[in-house]
Scaffold this active site. Structure first.
Site, PDB file in Angstrom:
ATOM      1  N   GLY A 134       0.811  -1.210   0.000  1.00 55.76           N
ATOM      2  CA  GLY A 134       0.000   0.000   0.000  1.00 55.76           C
ATOM      3  C   GLY A 134       0.845   1.261   0.000  1.00 55.76           C
ATOM      4  N   THR A 136       0.237   3.866  -3.073  1.00 51.07           N
ATOM      5  CA  THR A 136      -0.580   4.839  -3.806  1.00 51.07           C
ATOM      6  C   THR A 136      -1.851   5.205  -3.035  1.00 51.07           C
ATOM      7  OG1 THR A 136       0.251   4.009  -5.892  1.00 51.07           O
ATOM      8  CG2 THR A 136      -1.827   5.193  -5.978  1.00 51.07           C
ATOM      9  N   SER A 142       1.658   9.580  -8.754  1.00 56.33           N
ATOM     10  CA  SER A 142       3.037   9.831  -9.164  1.00 56.33           C
ATOM     11  C   SER A 142       3.844  10.573  -8.097  1.00 56.33           C
ATOM     12  CB  SER A 142       3.052  10.648 -10.463  1.00 56.33           C
ATOM     13  OG  SER A 142       2.516   9.868 -11.520  1.00 56.33           O
ATOM     14  N   CYS A 241      11.583  -1.081  -3.261  1.00 54.96           N
ATOM     15  CA  CYS A 241      10.709  -2.203  -3.628  1.00 54.96           C
ATOM     16  C   CYS A 241      10.260  -2.050  -5.076  1.00 54.96           C
ATOM     17  CB  CYS A 241       9.469  -2.236  -2.742  1.00 54.96           C
ATOM     18  SG  CYS A 241       9.826  -2.277  -0.984  1.00 54.96           S
ATOM     19  N   GLU A 366       3.248   1.364 -11.520  1.00 54.15           N
ATOM     20  CA  GLU A 366       4.683   1.212 -11.166  1.00 54.15           C
ATOM     21  C   GLU A 366       5.522   2.304 -11.813  1.00 54.15           C
ATOM     22  OE1 GLU A 366       6.250  -1.235  -9.345  1.00 54.15           O
ATOM     23  OE2 GLU A 366       4.649  -2.678  -9.021  1.00 54.15           O
ATOM     24  N   PHE A 386       9.912  17.411 -12.687  1.00 51.64           N
ATOM     25  CA  PHE A 386       8.718  17.199 -11.859  1.00 51.64           C
ATOM     26  C   PHE A 386       8.796  17.913 -10.520  1.00 51.64           C
ATOM     27  CE2 PHE A 386      11.541  14.152 -10.131  1.00 51.64           C
ATOM     28  CZ  PHE A 386      11.991  13.336 -11.165  1.00 51.64           C
TER      29      PHE A 386
END
Lengths: 387, 249
Positions: A134, A136, A142, A241, A366, A386
């Protein structure tokens, strides 16, 4: 007939005997156990639970996990080839295995307390327990740093509050690796099924990854004991991960592309129009060559990234490159394969639309295709777009 | 129980076979080779026997250097050790192979020898019977089920249109039919462990061949079909074609 695969540049000469043996064993399993049942599950929108124990038995969970915790202790390339074959079956099945391996067993082995490793890893390896990841949230995809889920220190543990979304295996999971902010820093926790205040409703009505369970995770004053806290601090925890999982996806996408390619070749050679197989027409050959070309290049990328990971001499940018390129090529391959199949391409008699629809999700999960573009943009210009 | 399983390395069932330039052998370049499917059934039967009765399971092949891969597959499925009888000569007939298996079997003294009923490359069906003769042991072919007792076995074998029940003392040679037990997929952790299991290499006894391949040819391609329009006027033409062209009436 067993699937023969595509190997124009004779990469099989570079893989070890064990790596090929694993690939071929999974390949056979996919042909016999997944391909015959997957369309039905996909149409019904159900996850093939009957595969979990079989996949565990085959050694598909904990591929890289140490043998002392019930894993196989194999290398990155072996993991990649296994994901390739599973995704040739279905992206949903591969997603299940990606989550179990890279997003659950990897953080537990790397960051959890020894007692928790012994409690969970053997069960996860055999498929007797299922995990989810968990990170998102409904409003933070993003940009995970903006997450709103919080952990508050209480006597003997932590109190979790918040919600996660788009969580593969969420409703099936016995254990969830959950990322929350503790005093403003991202920290990981193992939230176990049955903990008071924890629920995981399934998200329905998907047009993609229909043979996979996607869920919300809801935490309302969930008390998590101290021992369940992961020993890692900051965004690098979840990102480490994701690096593992994204690498597996780069290999996985090749599997989906190979499946639609094989179907396209067979179809084009047997479909007669104007008194000859359509494979004999220039426009069709152009389409077939495009898919073949892209698969052959993607294989070289995946192979090289795997070996770089094994040597420890890789950058996350390599994985962004591989995930970005290979998923895009697989999605494009499906769209082109659909054209080759004409109207037949929309039927579930062929694997095309299922893979195409699945890959629409893989394209933006992902790390979206665009975010990986920006990671590479930063890599080559030194300027983050970004931020 | 001391169990021996004989395996061979054969072209994949989906491989496109081409005859080599000498017209006496098969072109091997670009052909994927696999563990003979009937031997997989034999191996599964042996693995389950070992799981229930204990003992040691040895797998054996008589082949050139390239056959290590099928031995590793057998070890990954569950065999304890492998013996690779290195055949130096390219051409091997059934007697050559059986003689070499018998030579090893005399040393190992297995309680039971399993093999597939045939290898899918040359389909000679001879090894199990030759072994029976060379080792002076009972040999039962095309076996589809087995029950184990102390010092003997009973079971069934396929015969044309039916089944035959048999009983034999041990040691014995059993060639198995497809489906006797569903072969397992080699599991990832076992594949990893297989590389630590020993493969003993022995030099083959070079026996003169008793048969010689004179020529190999591919089956003739099926002729393209003819479609008549389906009107009554075609009946005479159809009869003529069946008589003169197809020569079936």
């Amino acid at each position: 007939m067993t699937f023969q695969g595509t190997d124009f540049f004779r990469l099989d000469e570079l893989y070890t005997e064990e790596e090929l043996m694993v690939r071929d064993s999974v390949r056979e399993f996919v042909d016999e156990q997944i391909v015959p049942i997957i369309e039905d599950h996909y149409m019904k929108g159900t996850f093939p639970m009957e595969l979990v124990e079989k996949l565990g038995n085959l050694g598909m969970f904990g591929i890289k996990t140490s043998e002392k915790y019930g894993g196989a202790g194999a290398n990155y390339t072996t993991y990649g080839l296994a994901m390739q074959e599973l995704e040739r079956g279905d992206s949903g099945v591969r997603s299940f295995a990606s989550v179990q391996n890279s997003l659950v067993m990897y953080p537990i082995e790397t960051y959890a307390n020894e007692e928790k490793k012994q409690e969970w890893l053997p069960k996860l390896a055999s498929g007797k327990a299922i995990g989810c990841f968990g990170l998102t949230e409904p409003d933070h995809g993003s940009n995970p740093s903006g997450m709103l889920t919080t952990a508050k220190k209480i006597d003997g543990g932590y109190l979790l509050n918040g919600a996660k979304m788009w969580i593969t295996n969420g409703s099936l999971a016995d254990v969830a690796v959950v990322w929350a902010k503790l005093d403003g820093r991202i920290t990981g926790f193992l939230v176990e099924k049955g903990m008071k205040g924890f629920s995981a409703p399934e998200m329905k009505n998907k047009h993609s990854l229909r043979a996979s369970v996607t869920s919300e995770l809801i935490f309302q004053d969930v008390e998590v004991p101290e021992i369940n806290r992961l020993n890692v601090d900051g965004l690098k925890g979840p990102l480490s991960c994701l690096t593992q999982a994204r690498y597996g996806i780069a290999y996985g996408a090749i599997g989906a592309a190979m499946q639609v390619y094989e179907s396209s070749i067979n179809y084009a050679k047997s479909r007669i129009q104007f008194d000859k197989p359509i494979a004999g027409f220039q426009l069709v050959q152009d389409k077939l060559v495009h898919i073949f070309d892209e698969i052959s290049k993607a294989q070289l990328i995946a192979y090289r990234v795997g070996r770089l990971m094994e040597s420890g001499n890789f950058k996350p940018e390599h994985i962004s490159f591989a995930k970005r390129n290979n998923v895009k090529m697989a999605l494009e391959s499906c769209r082109i394969a659909r054209e080759v199949h004409g109207a037949n391409g929309i039927l579930n008699e062929y694997p095309i639309m299922r893979h195409a629809n699945n890959l629409e999700s893989v394209y933006t999960y992902e790390g979206t295709h665009d975010i990986h573009t920006l990671i590479l943009g930063q890599h080559i210009t030194g300027i983050p777009a970004f931020k | 129980m001391n169990i021996l399983v004989c395996v061979s390395r054969v072209p994949d069932t989906a491989a496109k076979i081409k005859v080599a330039g000498d017209n006496k052998s098969v072109e091997t370049a670009g052909v994927k080779f696999i563990l003979n499917p009937y031997d997989e059934y034999a191996l599964e039967e042996a693995i389950q026997l070992q799981e229930s009765k204990g003992g040691e399971l040895t797998v054996l092949t008589v082949a050139g250097d390239e056959a290590t891969d099928v031995l590793r597959t057998a070890l990954a499925m569950g065999a304890d050790k492998a013996i690779h009888v290195k055949a130096n000569q390219l051409e091997k007939d059934s007697f050559y192979v059986a003689n070499n298996i018998a030579n090893v079997a005399k040393e190992l003294n297995p309680d039971i020898i399993f093999l597939g009923k045939q290898s899918i490359d040359f389909d000679s069906f001879q090894i199990s019977s030759l072994l029976g003769g060379l080792l002076d042991l009972p040999s039962v072919d095309v076996v589809s089920s087995i029950n184990y007792a102390d010092g003997s076995i009973t079971g069934e074998k396929d015969i044309e249109g039916g089944k035959e029940s048999f009983e034999t003392s041990l040691p014995a040679i059993i060639s198995v039919q497809k489906g006797i037990k569903e072969p397992r997929y080699p599991k990832l952790p076992q594949i990893m462990k297989a590389k630590q299991k020993p493969i003993e290499v022995k030099e083959a006894i070079e026996t003169p061949l008793r048969t010689e391949i004179l020529e190999m040819t591919l089956p003739e391609k099926a002729r393209a079909g003819k479609i008549l329009t389906g009107s009554d006027a075609d009946i005479d033409e159809l009869v003529r074609l069946l008589h003169e062209d197809a020569k079936v009436i």
